[in-house]
Write a protein that holds these residues in place. Structure first.
Motif, PDB file in Angstrom:
ATOM      1  N   ALA A   1       6.688 -18.418   5.538  1.00 16.64           N
ATOM      2  CA  ALA A   1       6.518 -19.801   5.090  1.00 16.64           C
ATOM      3  C   ALA A   1       7.823 -20.578   5.229  1.00 16.64           C
ATOM      4  O   ALA A   1       7.831 -21.746   5.617  1.00 16.64           O
ATOM      5  CB  ALA A   1       6.029 -19.825   3.648  1.00 16.64           C
ATOM      6  N   GLN A   2       8.952 -19.916   4.924  1.00 16.32           N
ATOM      7  CA  GLN A   2      10.255 -20.578   5.024  1.00 16.32           C
ATOM      8  C   GLN A   2      10.552 -20.980   6.469  1.00 16.32           C
ATOM      9  O   GLN A   2      11.032 -22.094   6.733  1.00 16.32           O
ATOM     10  CB  GLN A   2      11.347 -19.643   4.495  1.00 16.32           C
ATOM     11  CG  GLN A   2      12.734 -20.230   4.476  1.00 16.32           C
ATOM     12  CD  GLN A   2      12.911 -21.304   3.417  1.00 16.32           C
ATOM     13  OE1 GLN A   2      12.141 -21.387   2.462  1.00 16.32           O
ATOM     14  NE2 GLN A   2      13.944 -22.125   3.565  1.00 16.32           N
TER      15      GLN A   2
ATOM     16  N   PRO B   1      20.996 -21.000   7.079  1.00 14.39           N
ATOM     17  CA  PRO B   1      21.056 -22.406   7.487  1.00 14.39           C
ATOM     18  C   PRO B   1      21.454 -23.292   6.311  1.00 14.39           C
ATOM     19  O   PRO B   1      21.013 -23.066   5.174  1.00 14.39           O
ATOM     20  CB  PRO B   1      19.626 -22.702   7.951  1.00 14.39           C
ATOM     21  CG  PRO B   1      19.052 -21.366   8.331  1.00 14.39           C
ATOM     22  CD  PRO B   1      19.677 -20.382   7.386  1.00 14.39           C
ATOM     23  N   SER B   2      22.278 -24.276   6.574  1.00 14.73           N
ATOM     24  CA  SER B   2      22.730 -25.171   5.499  1.00 14.73           C
ATOM     25  C   SER B   2      21.548 -25.877   4.848  1.00 14.73           C
ATOM     26  O   SER B   2      21.576 -26.171   3.645  1.00 14.73           O
ATOM     27  CB  SER B   2      23.727 -26.190   6.042  1.00 14.73           C
ATOM     28  OG  SER B   2      23.139 -26.971   7.074  1.00 14.73           O
ATOM     29  N   GLN B   3      20.495 -26.137   5.635  1.00 13.29           N
ATOM     30  CA  GLN B   3      19.308 -26.799   5.080  1.00 13.29           C
ATOM     31  C   GLN B   3      18.631 -25.918   4.037  1.00 13.29           C
ATOM     32  O   GLN B   3      18.053 -26.424   3.076  1.00 13.29           O
ATOM     33  CB  GLN B   3      18.319 -27.148   6.197  1.00 13.29           C
ATOM     34  CG  GLN B   3      18.803 -28.205   7.177  1.00 13.29           C
ATOM     35  CD  GLN B   3      19.759 -27.655   8.223  1.00 13.29           C
ATOM     36  OE1 GLN B   3      20.029 -26.447   8.258  1.00 13.29           O
ATOM     37  NE2 GLN B   3      20.255 -28.513   9.090  1.00 13.29           N
ATOM     38  N   TRP B   4      18.695 -24.605   4.228  1.00 13.61           N
ATOM     39  CA  TRP B   4      18.132 -23.696   3.235  1.00 13.61           C
ATOM     40  C   TRP B   4      18.938 -23.738   1.948  1.00 13.61           C
ATOM     41  O   TRP B   4      18.364 -23.774   0.849  1.00 13.61           O
ATOM     42  CB  TRP B   4      18.122 -22.270   3.788  1.00 13.61           C
ATOM     43  CG  TRP B   4      17.149 -22.007   4.889  1.00 13.61           C
ATOM     44  CD1 TRP B   4      16.603 -22.926   5.743  1.00 13.61           C
ATOM     45  CD2 TRP B   4      16.601 -20.742   5.258  1.00 13.61           C
ATOM     46  NE1 TRP B   4      15.763 -22.307   6.625  1.00 13.61           N
ATOM     47  CE2 TRP B   4      15.743 -20.967   6.360  1.00 13.61           C
ATOM     48  CE3 TRP B   4      16.765 -19.452   4.791  1.00 13.61           C
ATOM     49  CZ2 TRP B   4      15.041 -19.935   6.974  1.00 13.61           C
ATOM     50  CZ3 TRP B   4      16.082 -18.405   5.412  1.00 13.61           C
ATOM     51  CH2 TRP B   4      15.225 -18.655   6.488  1.00 13.61           C
ATOM     52  N   LEU B   5      20.241 -23.728   2.087  1.00 14.07           N
ATOM     53  CA  LEU B   5      21.097 -23.757   0.908  1.00 14.07           C
ATOM     54  C   LEU B   5      20.928 -25.067   0.155  1.00 14.07           C
ATOM     55  O   LEU B   5      20.916 -25.080  -1.084  1.00 14.07           O
ATOM     56  CB  LEU B   5      22.557 -23.560   1.327  1.00 14.07           C
ATOM     57  CG  LEU B   5      22.882 -22.234   2.021  1.00 14.07           C
ATOM     58  CD1 LEU B   5      24.324 -22.208   2.491  1.00 14.07           C
ATOM     59  CD2 LEU B   5      22.607 -21.055   1.086  1.00 14.07           C
ATOM     60  N   ASP B   6      20.806 -26.163   0.891  1.00  9.78           N
ATOM     61  CA  ASP B   6      20.599 -27.457   0.241  1.00  9.78           C
ATOM     62  C   ASP B   6      19.291 -27.502  -0.532  1.00  9.78           C
ATOM     63  O   ASP B   6      19.159 -28.250  -1.513  1.00  9.78           O
ATOM     64  CB  ASP B   6      20.606 -28.591   1.283  1.00  9.78           C
ATOM     65  CG  ASP B   6      21.965 -28.767   1.934  1.00  9.78           C
ATOM     66  OD1 ASP B   6      22.967 -28.300   1.350  1.00  9.78           O
ATOM     67  OD2 ASP B   6      22.032 -29.366   3.028  1.00  9.78           O
TER      68      ASP B   6
ATOM     69  N   PHE C   1      17.413 -22.221  -1.447  1.00 11.06           N
ATOM     70  CA  PHE C   1      16.820 -20.948  -1.025  1.00 11.06           C
ATOM     71  C   PHE C   1      17.494 -19.808  -1.795  1.00 11.06           C
ATOM     72  O   PHE C   1      18.691 -19.836  -2.023  1.00 11.06           O
ATOM     73  CB  PHE C   1      17.026 -20.765   0.479  1.00 11.06           C
ATOM     74  CG  PHE C   1      16.516 -19.449   1.020  1.00 11.06           C
ATOM     75  CD1 PHE C   1      15.198 -19.302   1.363  1.00 11.06           C
ATOM     76  CD2 PHE C   1      17.373 -18.363   1.166  1.00 11.06           C
ATOM     77  CE1 PHE C   1      14.734 -18.089   1.865  1.00 11.06           C
ATOM     78  CE2 PHE C   1      16.916 -17.157   1.654  1.00 11.06           C
ATOM     79  CZ  PHE C   1      15.587 -17.026   2.008  1.00 11.06           C
ATOM     80  N   PRO C   2      16.735 -18.805  -2.261  1.00  4.11           N
ATOM     81  CA  PRO C   2      15.321 -18.521  -1.977  1.00  4.11           C
ATOM     82  C   PRO C   2      14.341 -19.072  -3.011  1.00  4.11           C
ATOM     83  O   PRO C   2      13.162 -18.749  -2.965  1.00  4.11           O
ATOM     84  CB  PRO C   2      15.295 -16.990  -1.980  1.00  4.11           C
ATOM     85  CG  PRO C   2      16.310 -16.622  -3.011  1.00  4.11           C
ATOM     86  CD  PRO C   2      17.413 -17.648  -2.895  1.00  4.11           C
ATOM     87  N   SER C   3      14.829 -19.915  -3.932  1.00  2.67           N
ATOM     88  CA  SER C   3      13.939 -20.432  -4.980  1.00  2.67           C
ATOM     89  C   SER C   3      12.841 -21.322  -4.431  1.00  2.67           C
ATOM     90  O   SER C   3      11.858 -21.593  -5.124  1.00  2.67           O
ATOM     91  CB  SER C   3      14.753 -21.217  -6.021  1.00  2.67           C
ATOM     92  OG  SER C   3      15.706 -20.376  -6.649  1.00  2.67           O
ATOM     93  N   CYS C   4      12.983 -21.795  -3.198  1.00  2.63           N
ATOM     94  CA  CYS C   4      12.016 -22.730  -2.640  1.00  2.63           C
ATOM     95  C   CYS C   4      10.832 -22.056  -1.977  1.00  2.63           C
ATOM     96  O   CYS C   4       9.938 -22.734  -1.459  1.00  2.63           O
ATOM     97  CB  CYS C   4      12.712 -23.642  -1.631  1.00  2.63           C
ATOM     98  SG  CYS C   4      13.500 -22.742  -0.271  1.00  2.63           S
ATOM     99  N   THR C   5      10.792 -20.725  -1.971  1.00  2.42           N
ATOM    100  CA  THR C   5       9.689 -20.032  -1.301  1.00  2.42           C
ATOM    101  C   THR C   5       9.193 -18.883  -2.165  1.00  2.42           C
ATOM    102  O   THR C   5       9.653 -18.690  -3.297  1.00  2.42           O
ATOM    103  CB  THR C   5      10.136 -19.536   0.094  1.00  2.42           C
ATOM    104  OG1 THR C   5       8.989 -19.118   0.831  1.00  2.42           O
ATOM    105  CG2 THR C   5      11.131 -18.400  -0.005  1.00  2.42           C
ATOM    106  N   VAL C   6       8.271 -18.110  -1.621  1.00  5.55           N
ATOM    107  CA  VAL C   6       7.602 -17.066  -2.411  1.00  5.55           C
ATOM    108  C   VAL C   6       8.496 -15.842  -2.547  1.00  5.55           C
ATOM    109  O   VAL C   6       9.040 -15.338  -1.550  1.00  5.55           O
ATOM    110  CB  VAL C   6       6.266 -16.668  -1.746  1.00  5.55           C
ATOM    111  CG1 VAL C   6       5.522 -15.663  -2.619  1.00  5.55           C
ATOM    112  CG2 VAL C   6       5.406 -17.903  -1.498  1.00  5.55           C
ATOM    113  N   ARG C   7       8.630 -15.371  -3.794  1.00  3.78           N
ATOM    114  CA  ARG C   7       9.431 -14.178  -4.074  1.00  3.78           C
ATOM    115  C   ARG C   7       8.621 -13.215  -4.931  1.00  3.78           C
ATOM    116  O   ARG C   7       7.654 -13.591  -5.590  1.00  3.78           O
ATOM    117  CB  ARG C   7      10.718 -14.562  -4.806  1.00  3.78           C
ATOM    118  CG  ARG C   7      11.663 -15.413  -3.985  1.00  3.78           C
ATOM    119  CD  ARG C   7      12.920 -15.771  -4.767  1.00  3.78           C
ATOM    120  NE  ARG C   7      12.622 -16.703  -5.857  1.00  3.78           N
ATOM    121  CZ  ARG C   7      13.474 -17.020  -6.820  1.00  3.78           C
ATOM    122  NH1 ARG C   7      14.662 -16.453  -6.867  1.00  3.78           N
ATOM    123  NH2 ARG C   7      13.132 -17.897  -7.760  1.00  3.78           N
TER     124      ARG C   7
END
Length: 548
Positions: A350-351, A323-328, A331-337
């Protein structure tokens, strides 16, 4: 040329003079349960105006010839004439009066007369040889006309290249992906039987399955193995359907999987009606969580607890991509890795919880792409809206007599916090620490956050309840977002941050609260003193934070 004969025999089984317009009701074995109107026309020049009028109204044109002169007119006059009228409808080419040339075989007529014309004029959908006098292929002829409208070959197959068109291949690849339940790259016998029943509502016999595999192996031996039929074999099978004039089979498959005549997914399938009332929010239902858990486990091929870039790529194969919203939101830096940088199951759920909270329509469209409607144990497709639920409206906590807020119990499982503070106040460090990743500060250079960013993780509350928490740094858009009632309605708690080692950091907060006085009535707030590892200093404000 026998046009009226063909029409008359089809309706009455008798040969009469030219007949008026005739309507065939759906009850007479028509495909897709359609009503068909047959209009006879004249080729006389004086009736050309009326002819052109009927051509422009037609959904399909039946072009009939019966001798050398009328055959020559097909390519030299009629088809160019249709093009001059700018009509874009399929044409069925019919060689009538086959009873007068029995010495010529049908294969010879097709090869020598029909195929050369079809190669030049792509609007010709199909061809057939008939005899109105002998009632030969008359029903089949009008079935082809109906099928040219309800199941057109043009969007599916390029006869000149003898290949399925790219859009058709792409759609069939997605169908294969959704039917390959174990994602091993093959349709097993069980998966083929399930596919057969889903599309055609009847079982496939073992003999029929053997015939299908043999047909594929004839053209692509490597496409059938002990594991089943590969994706290339599945595409080859549908190519054979198109070549043999069975494109209605391809359309039945595609329509079962919600494709339109333009080979795009139905907008009502991608974007079903789903209303979220004011002060409420959308969350994943138990069925939605279960679906995304199963999707993660299915594509974590190496069972390392994380989705690598290649596994993510495979997982999103039936979709337009991330999703473009994830890329904006990086992602994946915005969630748990995990330590390798791969998204964990916790981060994956969570994402999607965050996406559902902020953009429920995006979650619904991706549930459609992923095949949620076929994932539940039901014989009928299930709406994607079953994967989502709407929460009760938020109730803002009232003031007590002591002036402090009493927080009511919260049944929601997804909450959002806005982080507010001056530049250098440590907002980015909070985001990274929330995900268990320290911010790299070795460069010593401060890089201000220009665009809002949100990270997401799960937290455990006292008593064991787990909630998904979104932390949003408003960045340079802070003032604009706080002044927007719609954006602020999504916020459950405000985190005011200041750098306890910077004497000028705290003053930003009272100034902001003075500018946006409605924040006091918005939602509960927490004041966070960051950088406690440094020496604490007195804040350059009329009141110290603890007194404020």
């Amino acid at each position: 040329m026998g046009r009226s004969l063909v029409k008359d025999v089809f309706v009455t089984s008798k040969i009469q003079a030219t007949l008026p317009q005739i309507t065939i009701p759906p009850s007479i074995g028509t495909p897709e349960n359609v009503t068909t109107t047959i209009v006879d026309t004249s080729a006389l020049p004086r009736e050309r105006t009326e002819l052109n009028k009927e051509i422009r109204k037609a959904n399909v044109i039946l072009l009939v010839y019966s001798d050398h002169y009328s055959y020559e007119r097909v390519a030299l006059f009629w088809l160019p004439h249709f093009r001059s009228l700018a009509v874009n409808v399929p044409v069925v080419l019919c060689a009538n009066k086959s009873d007068l040339s029995k010495s010529t075989s049908t294969d010879q007529v097709v090869d020598e007369e029909m195929l050369p014309v079809m190669a030049e004029f792509k609007e010709i959908d199909s061809c057939i040889r008939t005899s109105a006098r002998e009632h030969h292929n008359i029903n089949e002829l009008f079935f082809l006309c109906q099928k040219a409208v309800t199941d057109p070959i043009a969007p599916l197959f390029d006869s000149k290249e003898s290949a399925l068109k790219p859009a058709c291949v792409s759609a069939l690849q997605r169908v294969f992906y959704l039917c390959d339940r174990d994602q091993d790259g093959y349709l097993s016998d069980t998966e083929i039987h399930d596919f057969q029943f889903k599309c055609f509502r009847k079982p496939l016999s073992d003999l029929d399955l053997t015939v299908i595999k043999s047909s594929i192996q004839k053209y692509s031996p490597e496409s059938v193995t002990e594991k089943g039929i590969s994706q290339s074999g599945f595409i080859q099978l549908n190519k054979l359907f198109a070549e043999k004039g069975r494109h209605e089979t391809i359309w039945l498959i595609l329509r079962t999987f919600h494709y339109t005549e333009s080979l795009s997914l139905h907008s009502s399938f991608l974007s079903p009606k789903f209303d979220v009332p004011a002060n409420s929010s959308a969350e994943l239902s138990p069925a939605g969580y279960r679906f995304f858990v199963d999707l993660f486990l299915l594509h974590d091929k190496d069972n390392d607890g994380g989705l690598s870039p290649s596994e993510l790529s495979t997982l999103f194969a039936p979709t337009p991509g991330l999703p473009s919203q994830w890329l904006d939101n990086d992602f994946p830096s915005c969630t748990v890795r995990n330590d390798a940088g791969y998204v964990t199951l916790q981060g994956w759920l969570a994402q999607w919880s965050m996406t559902t909270f902020l953009f429920p329509n995006i979650t619904l469209s991706y549930l459609a792409y992923f095949g949620f409607d076929t994932s539940l144990p039901s014989s009928n497709p299930q709406p994607t809206t079953l994967a989502l639920t709407v929460t009760k409206p938020r109730k803002r906590p009232p003031h007590t007599t002591a002036g402090r807020r009493r927080l009511p119990p919260i049944s929601r499982t997804v909450l959002q916090a806005f982080i507010i503070g001056a530049p250098y106040s440590g907002k980015s460090i909070l985001l990274h620490t929330f995900l268990g990743r320290p911010l790299n500060t070795t460069s010593g250079t401060y890089s201000p956050t220009l665009s809002p960013s949100t990270v997401v993780n799960t937290v455990e509350l006292p008593g064991g309840k787990q909630v998904t928490l979104l932390l949003s740094d408003l960045a340079s858009h802070e003032s604009a977002i706080l002044a927007n009632p719609s954006a602020l309605s999504k916020c459950d708690i405000l985190l005011y941050t200041y750098d306890s080692s910077d004497p000028h950091s705290f003053a930003h907060i009272p100034a902001l609260r003075e500018k946006h006085k409605h924040l006091d009535e918005c939602c509960p707030a927490i004041f966070v003193a960051t950088k406690a590892d440094k020496d604490r200093v007195t804040q350059d404000y009329e009141m110290q934070p603890e007194d404020y």
